[in-house]
Design an enzyme around this catalytic site. Structure first.
Site, PDB file in Angstrom:
ATOM      1  CB  CYS A 247      -0.980  -0.029   1.166  1.00 47.57           C
ATOM      2  SG  CYS A 247      -2.335   1.177   0.986  1.00 47.57           S
TER       3      CYS A 247
ATOM      4  CG  HIS B 240      -4.179  -3.313   2.594  1.00 42.09           C
ATOM      5  ND1 HIS B 240      -3.274  -2.868   3.519  1.00 42.09           N
ATOM      6  CD2 HIS B 240      -4.756  -2.208   2.063  1.00 42.09           C
ATOM      7  CE1 HIS B 240      -3.300  -1.544   3.565  1.00 42.09           C
ATOM      8  NE2 HIS B 240      -4.186  -1.118   2.685  1.00 42.09           N
TER       9      HIS B 240
ATOM     10  CD  GLU C 298      -2.386  -6.009   5.226  1.00 44.44           C
ATOM     11  OE1 GLU C 298      -2.607  -4.800   5.442  1.00 44.44           O
ATOM     12  OE2 GLU C 298      -1.745  -6.423   4.230  1.00 44.44           O
TER      13      GLU C 298
END
Length: 202
Positions: free
Chosen positions: A79, A184, A186
């Site tokens: 990001c 992202h 995650e």
């Protein structure tokens, strides 16, 4: 050991949790000495470009990061961290690291359908450039994005992946030992796990 750089930008704990779940050793540190000696680095981040670069300078992390990358340590930006890999941003005045020949630019609202909002938030299909080491062989790959700026590459050969929000744009970059993704991992469930697994195995 994968070293996640802690400069108070976002929630890197979720990255560590996913790496641990996948069976990889990972640590979070803001110690310049540990960063300088790292075997593999992840630069996460959420926020504004200048703020992120200034935090890295203030914490004494920018020089160790630059030294590590120049000696060939694999680096993954996520990001804001991916945007900091470029030479600069429309969002601010400070220079980025410049490890990737690219600039971070604002979404071109003139090219967007008025119904499409900025920031771009949500899941998006993403196409990988199979010619890159970091490319993930995942059918119907979808990742979670939250951003108002995106990377524009000088050389199309550095584009790792791309997606669409009104128009096609670069969603990831790769140059030598430097990698970056705008989304992202995650927050992207099994698709994101595949990305981190790929990086950990390079």
């Amino acid at each position: 050991m994968i070293t996640i750089v802690d400069y108070d930008a976002g929630n890197p704990r979720s990255i560590i949790n996913m790496l641990h779940y996948l069976g990889h050793r990972a640590e979070l540190t803001g110690d310049p000495d540990k960063v300088a000696k790292a075997d593999r680095l992840i630069l996460p981040g959420v926020g504004k470009f200048d703020w992120g670069m200034q935090r890295l300078h203030d914490k004494g992390l920018s020089a160790p990061l630059d030294e590590a990358v120049k000696r060939g340590v694999p680096m993954l930006g996520i990001c804001l961290g991916a945007q900091l890999l470029t030479r600069g941003s429309d969002e601010g005045q400070l220079p980025g690291f410049g490890w990737v020949p690219a600039r971070t630019v604002a979404f071109d609202r003139a090219r967007l359908d008025p119904r499409l909002k900025v920031p771009h938030i949500g899941w998006a299909d993403t196409d990988w450039n199979k010619n890159h080491r970091m490319a993930v062989d995942t059918p119907e790959a979808r990742y979670y994005y939250v951003h108002s700026f995106h990377i524009a590459c000088d050389d199309p050969a550095t584009e790792l992946c791309s997606t669409q929000h009104g128009y096609r744009f670069t969603a990831g970059v790769e140059r030598d030992n430097v990698f970056g993704v705008q989304f992202h991992p995650e927050k992207s469930l099994s698709f994101g796990m595949a990305v981190l697994t790929r990086y950990a195995g390079l």
